[in-house]
Design a protein around this motif. Structure first.
Motif, PDB file in Angstrom:
ATOM      1  N   VAL A  63     -17.604  16.169 -49.078  1.00 13.48           N
ATOM      2  CA  VAL A  63     -16.461  16.358 -48.401  1.00 13.48           C
ATOM      3  C   VAL A  63     -16.189  15.145 -47.567  1.00 13.48           C
ATOM      4  O   VAL A  63     -17.014  14.433 -47.076  1.00 13.48           O
ATOM      5  N   SER A  64     -14.870  14.609 -47.164  1.00  8.20           N
ATOM      6  CA  SER A  64     -14.562  13.471 -46.306  1.00  8.20           C
ATOM      7  C   SER A  64     -13.498  14.137 -45.321  1.00  8.20           C
ATOM      8  O   SER A  64     -12.464  14.528 -45.577  1.00  8.20           O
ATOM      9  N   LEU A  65     -13.760  13.705 -43.982  1.00  8.84           N
ATOM     10  CA  LEU A  65     -12.913  14.410 -42.814  1.00  8.84           C
ATOM     11  C   LEU A  65     -12.403  13.179 -42.161  1.00  8.84           C
ATOM     12  O   LEU A  65     -13.093  12.418 -41.433  1.00  8.84           O
ATOM     13  N   ASP A  66     -11.090  12.966 -42.036  1.00  8.95           N
ATOM     14  CA  ASP A  66     -10.614  11.740 -41.251  1.00  8.95           C
ATOM     15  C   ASP A  66     -10.275  12.563 -39.776  1.00  8.95           C
ATOM     16  O   ASP A  66      -9.365  13.727 -39.817  1.00  8.95           O
ATOM     17  N   LEU A  67     -10.863  12.187 -38.717  1.00 10.07           N
ATOM     18  CA  LEU A  67     -11.002  12.943 -37.347  1.00 10.07           C
ATOM     19  C   LEU A  67      -9.663  12.731 -36.730  1.00 10.07           C
ATOM     20  O   LEU A  67      -8.842  11.802 -36.684  1.00 10.07           O
ATOM     21  N   TYR A  68      -9.187  13.730 -35.808  1.00 11.26           N
ATOM     22  CA  TYR A  68      -8.088  13.769 -35.114  1.00 11.26           C
ATOM     23  C   TYR A  68      -8.190  12.458 -33.998  1.00 11.26           C
ATOM     24  O   TYR A  68      -6.953  11.926 -34.124  1.00 11.26           O
ATOM     25  N   ALA A  69      -8.975  12.270 -33.534  1.00  9.54           N
ATOM     26  CA  ALA A  69      -9.282  11.064 -32.590  1.00  9.54           C
ATOM     27  C   ALA A  69     -10.673  10.527 -32.985  1.00  9.54           C
ATOM     28  O   ALA A  69     -11.618  10.763 -33.729  1.00  9.54           O
ATOM     29  N   GLU A  70     -11.056   9.429 -32.097  1.00 11.07           N
ATOM     30  CA  GLU A  70     -12.111   8.757 -32.294  1.00 11.07           C
ATOM     31  C   GLU A  70     -13.420   9.488 -31.523  1.00 11.07           C
ATOM     32  O   GLU A  70     -13.207   9.972 -30.655  1.00 11.07           O
ATOM     33  N   ILE A  71     -14.696   9.250 -32.390  1.00  3.61           N
ATOM     34  CA  ILE A  71     -16.085   9.706 -31.669  1.00  3.61           C
ATOM     35  C   ILE A  71     -17.003   8.547 -31.491  1.00  3.61           C
ATOM     36  O   ILE A  71     -16.619   7.201 -31.671  1.00  3.61           O
ATOM     37  N   ASP A  72     -17.958   8.677 -30.923  1.00  9.93           N
ATOM     38  CA  ASP A  72     -18.768   7.848 -30.511  1.00  9.93           C
ATOM     39  C   ASP A  72     -20.450   7.793 -31.427  1.00  9.93           C
ATOM     40  O   ASP A  72     -21.186   8.778 -30.879  1.00  9.93           O
ATOM     41  N   PRO A  73     -20.227   7.433 -32.542  1.00 10.87           N
ATOM     42  CA  PRO A  73     -21.447   7.452 -33.738  1.00 10.87           C
ATOM     43  C   PRO A  73     -22.647   7.395 -32.961  1.00 10.87           C
ATOM     44  O   PRO A  73     -23.687   7.833 -33.308  1.00 10.87           O
ATOM     45  N   GLU A  74     -22.818   6.322 -32.043  1.00  4.46           N
ATOM     46  CA  GLU A  74     -24.170   5.906 -31.430  1.00  4.46           C
ATOM     47  C   GLU A  74     -24.705   7.068 -30.647  1.00  4.46           C
ATOM     48  O   GLU A  74     -25.867   7.072 -30.481  1.00  4.46           O
ATOM     49  N   ASN A  75     -23.818   7.828 -29.913  1.00  3.56           N
ATOM     50  CA  ASN A  75     -24.554   8.816 -29.317  1.00  3.56           C
ATOM     51  C   ASN A  75     -24.082  10.186 -29.627  1.00  3.56           C
ATOM     52  O   ASN A  75     -24.074  11.181 -28.926  1.00  3.56           O
ATOM     53  N   SER A  76     -24.254  10.416 -30.822  1.00  2.60           N
ATOM     54  CA  SER A  76     -23.998  11.645 -31.771  1.00  2.60           C
ATOM     55  C   SER A  76     -25.220  11.884 -32.320  1.00  2.60           C
ATOM     56  O   SER A  76     -26.289  10.962 -32.470  1.00  2.60           O
ATOM     57  N   LYS A  77     -25.181  13.210 -32.640  1.00  5.99           N
ATOM     58  CA  LYS A  77     -26.755  13.720 -33.342  1.00  5.99           C
ATOM     59  C   LYS A  77     -26.495  14.265 -34.578  1.00  5.99           C
ATOM     60  O   LYS A  77     -25.325  15.102 -34.818  1.00  5.99           O
ATOM     61  N   VAL A  78     -27.439  14.317 -35.493  1.00  2.00           N
ATOM     62  CA  VAL A  78     -27.409  14.799 -36.895  1.00  2.00           C
ATOM     63  C   VAL A  78     -28.776  15.722 -36.944  1.00  2.00           C
ATOM     64  O   VAL A  78     -29.787  15.263 -36.785  1.00  2.00           O
ATOM     65  N   ASN A  79     -28.461  16.951 -37.579  1.00  2.00           N
ATOM     66  CA  ASN A  79     -29.642  17.697 -37.916  1.00  2.00           C
ATOM     67  C   ASN A  79     -29.726  18.242 -39.355  1.00  2.00           C
ATOM     68  O   ASN A  79     -28.749  19.011 -39.581  1.00  2.00           O
ATOM     69  N   HIS A  80     -30.278  17.931 -40.070  1.00  5.90           N
ATOM     70  CA  HIS A  80     -30.187  18.330 -41.618  1.00  5.90           C
ATOM     71  C   HIS A  80     -31.322  19.543 -41.671  1.00  5.90           C
ATOM     72  O   HIS A  80     -32.436  19.437 -41.341  1.00  5.90           O
TER      73      HIS A  80
END
Length: 196
Positions: A63-80
């Protein structure tokens, strides 16, 4: 089957703040069960998210998602997890208003759904509850996502009964049937009115 590519279900919810960046984020879940972390490729950029992964049985998700507006990847979190990938994505722009949608395109896509378990209306946001959720992915770990529910306080078991004091006599079932519990609310007011 190994060459078949499936678009996974994606769920989302959001919070917003015009003054506090830590309370201005998106919850995005990519539901890809049984995709090991080492068989997944996740890319998070300021304007998009892309996920590709293969299950232990060879099913390929993308899946590939083009977001509505910008996010800050540096301050985002991922949990697999074994059920999928959970993301808490910090929105770049501080605004009290919610994004009108997750994706840049206005057309509806079949795989994108609102996560009503996490969704809160703009005017009903509670920052104290959101802090814990964003930091700990909803309390996963100690309570495995049960939101801190204390099951011992829920009714329906013998643990609700008060222990009998050692010096009090034991009442028989016959005496307990004669007593009626007091009424509450409007019914109690009706009982208090004198008859004419």
């Amino acid at each position: 089957m190994a060459d078949t590519q499936i678009t996974p279900e994606v769920t989302w919810a959001q919070r917003s703040s015009s003054s506090d960046a830590t309370r201005n984020y998106l919850f995005v879940g990519v539901n890809v069960p049984d995709v090991p972390k080492n068989a997944a490729d996740l890319s998070v950029t300021p304007s998009s998210i892309s996920f590709t992964g293969r299950t232990i049985k060879g099913v390929k998700y993308h899946v590939s998602l083009d977001l509505y507006a910008e996010i800050d990847p540096e301050n985002s979190k991922v949990n697999h997890t074994a059920r999928g990938v959970e993301l808490v994505l910090r929105k770049k722009e501080l605004k009290a208003e919610y994004w009108p949608r997750l994706l840049k395109e206005t057309k509806k896509v079949h795989f994108l759904k609102t996560d009503f378990d996490k969704w809160v209306d703009e005017d009903e946001q509670d920052p104290t509850l959101d802090d814990d959720y964003a930091a700990n992915f909803g309390g996963f770990g100690e309570n495995e996502g049960l939101g801190g529910i204390d099951f011992s306080k829920l009714g329906g078991g013998p643990t609700d009964a008060k222990p009998a004091a050692a010096n009090e006599p034991d009442e028989s079932d016959d005496n307990q049937d004669d007593e009626m519990p007091e009424l509450e609310g409007d019914a109690a007011k009706e009982e208090e009115k004198p008859e004419n």
